[in-house]
Motif scaffolding. Structure first.
Motif, short mmCIF file in Angstrom:
data_model
loop_
_atom_site.label_atom_id
_atom_site.label_comp_id
_atom_site.label_asym_id
_atom_site.label_seq_id
_atom_site.Cartn_x
_atom_site.Cartn_y
_atom_site.Cartn_z
N LEU A 55 0.84 -1.19 0.00
CA LEU A 55 0.00 0.00 0.00
C LEU A 55 0.88 1.24 0.00
O LEU A 55 1.88 1.29 0.70
CB LEU A 55 -0.87 0.06 1.26
N THR A 56 0.47 2.23 -0.77
CA THR A 56 1.07 3.56 -0.66
C THR A 56 0.00 4.48 -0.13
O THR A 56 -1.12 4.52 -0.67
CB THR A 56 1.60 4.06 -2.01
N MET A 57 0.32 5.19 0.93
CA MET A 57 -0.63 6.08 1.58
C MET A 57 -0.07 7.49 1.65
O MET A 57 1.15 7.67 1.76
CB MET A 57 -0.93 5.61 3.00
N LYS A 58 -0.96 8.46 1.60
CA LYS A 58 -0.59 9.85 1.85
C LYS A 58 -1.29 10.26 3.14
O LYS A 58 -2.52 10.27 3.22
CB LYS A 58 -1.01 10.76 0.71
N PHE A 59 -0.48 10.59 4.15
CA PHE A 59 -1.03 11.03 5.42
C PHE A 59 -1.53 12.46 5.29
O PHE A 59 -0.94 13.28 4.58
CB PHE A 59 0.03 10.97 6.52
N ASP A 60 -2.62 12.76 5.99
CA ASP A 60 -3.15 14.12 5.98
C ASP A 60 -2.12 15.11 6.53
O ASP A 60 -1.97 16.21 6.00
CB ASP A 60 -4.44 14.20 6.80
N GLU A 61 -1.46 14.72 7.59
CA GLU A 61 -0.42 15.54 8.21
C GLU A 61 0.86 14.71 8.28
O GLU A 61 0.81 13.52 8.61
CB GLU A 61 -0.82 15.95 9.64
N PRO A 62 2.01 15.30 8.00
CA PRO A 62 3.26 14.54 8.09
C PRO A 62 3.47 13.98 9.50
O PRO A 62 3.08 14.58 10.49
CB PRO A 62 4.33 15.57 7.76
N VAL A 63 4.07 12.79 9.55
CA VAL A 63 4.34 12.11 10.81
C VAL A 63 5.84 12.16 11.09
O VAL A 63 6.65 11.86 10.21
CB VAL A 63 3.86 10.63 10.71
N ASP A 64 6.21 12.55 12.31
CA ASP A 64 7.62 12.57 12.71
C ASP A 64 8.00 11.14 13.08
O ASP A 64 7.48 10.57 14.04
CB ASP A 64 7.83 13.50 13.89
N VAL A 65 8.92 10.54 12.33
CA VAL A 65 9.29 9.14 12.54
C VAL A 65 10.52 8.98 13.43
O VAL A 65 10.99 7.87 13.63
CB VAL A 65 9.50 8.42 11.18
N VAL A 66 11.01 10.07 13.97
CA VAL A 66 12.18 10.04 14.85
C VAL A 66 11.72 10.40 16.26
O VAL A 66 10.96 11.35 16.45
CB VAL A 66 13.27 11.02 14.36
N PHE B 226 13.87 11.21 18.80
CA PHE B 226 14.85 12.06 19.48
C PHE B 226 14.33 13.49 19.56
O PHE B 226 13.73 14.00 18.62
CB PHE B 226 16.20 12.07 18.75
N ASP B 227 14.59 14.16 20.69
CA ASP B 227 14.18 15.55 20.85
C ASP B 227 14.97 16.50 19.95
O ASP B 227 14.46 17.53 19.53
CB ASP B 227 14.35 16.00 22.32
N SER B 228 16.21 16.15 19.65
CA SER B 228 17.07 17.07 18.90
C SER B 228 17.02 16.87 17.39
O SER B 228 17.73 17.56 16.66
CB SER B 228 18.52 16.89 19.37
N PHE B 229 16.18 15.96 16.92
CA PHE B 229 16.15 15.66 15.49
C PHE B 229 14.74 15.23 15.09
O PHE B 229 14.05 14.57 15.85
CB PHE B 229 17.16 14.54 15.18
N SER B 230 14.32 15.61 13.89
CA SER B 230 13.02 15.20 13.37
C SER B 230 13.16 14.76 11.93
O SER B 230 14.02 15.26 11.20
CB SER B 230 12.01 16.36 13.42
N ALA B 231 12.32 13.85 11.52
CA ALA B 231 12.25 13.42 10.12
C ALA B 231 10.78 13.14 9.84
O ALA B 231 10.19 12.23 10.42
CB ALA B 231 13.09 12.18 9.87
N PHE B 232 10.18 13.97 9.01
CA PHE B 232 8.75 13.86 8.75
C PHE B 232 8.49 13.06 7.48
O PHE B 232 9.20 13.21 6.49
CB PHE B 232 8.13 15.25 8.64
N ARG B 233 7.46 12.23 7.53
CA ARG B 233 7.02 11.46 6.37
C ARG B 233 5.54 11.72 6.15
O ARG B 233 4.75 11.69 7.09
CB ARG B 233 7.21 9.95 6.58
N GLN B 234 5.17 11.96 4.90
CA GLN B 234 3.75 12.15 4.58
C GLN B 234 3.28 11.09 3.60
O GLN B 234 2.10 10.76 3.57
CB GLN B 234 3.50 13.54 4.01
N ARG B 235 4.19 10.56 2.81
CA ARG B 235 3.85 9.51 1.85
C ARG B 235 4.64 8.27 2.23
O ARG B 235 5.87 8.31 2.29
CB ARG B 235 4.20 9.97 0.45
N VAL B 236 3.92 7.17 2.48
CA VAL B 236 4.56 5.96 2.99
C VAL B 236 4.08 4.75 2.18
O VAL B 236 2.90 4.64 1.87
CB VAL B 236 4.22 5.75 4.48
N THR B 237 5.00 3.87 1.85
CA THR B 237 4.68 2.59 1.22
C THR B 237 5.05 1.49 2.19
O THR B 237 6.15 1.50 2.76
CB THR B 237 5.44 2.41 -0.11
N ALA B 238 4.12 0.55 2.41
CA ALA B 238 4.36 -0.56 3.33
C ALA B 238 3.66 -1.80 2.82
O ALA B 238 2.66 -1.72 2.11
CB ALA B 238 3.85 -0.20 4.72
#
Length: 148
Positions: A100-111, A113-125
């Protein structure tokens, strides 16, 4: 489509339940009509009659999370999301598995750690028929879990 905490089956499934109820009662020597069996099914789900249950279920097709454009929600890497299915592929080499490939309504922070973020809005699983990945996070939860 729920009443209380009970999810309602599709109209076809409800009619099949009524048919099986009629057959079971007939095998025990009690004959009831089709209308009566529908009324008994409605009562089983907490509705006053078949027409009320029918209206609650509606004439909508049952939810199909594997359909393009379906709205889904769940957790990705432990973070809640809501989104839309953009692409679906049944994996013939792995029956019961879907990419499945999905587009999230709002990006999700997949990290985490407080000092670093990585946002994903389109995910394939790749998920199974329950909407979960085989792959797990470090805490043992599936990387992606759909809810419906």
């Amino acid at each position: 489509m729920t009443r209380g905490s009970t999810t309602l089956p599709s109209l076809d499934a409800l009619k099949d339940q009524a048919k099986r109820l009629r057959a079971r009662l007939a095998s025990e020597g009690e004959t009831i009509g089709h209308s009566r069996s529908l009324e008994l099914i409605a009562a089983q789900y907490g509705y006053r009659d078949w027409n009320t249950l029918h209206a609650a279920v509606g004439n909508q097709p049952p939810f199909n999370p594997w359909m393009l454009g379906s709205r889904v929600k769940g957790h990705y890497l432990g973070q809640p999301f809501e989104g839309e299915i953009l692409s679906v592929q049944a994996l013939t080499a792995q029956p019961g598995r879907y990419r499945l490939t999905m587009k999230f309504d709002e990006p999700v922070d997949v990290v985490t750690f407080d000092s670093f973020s990585a946002f994903r809005q389109r995910v394939t699983a790749t998920v199974d028929e329950t909407g979960r990945t085989i792959e797990k996070t470090s805490n043992g939860l599936p990387q992606l879990e759909l809810e419906w």
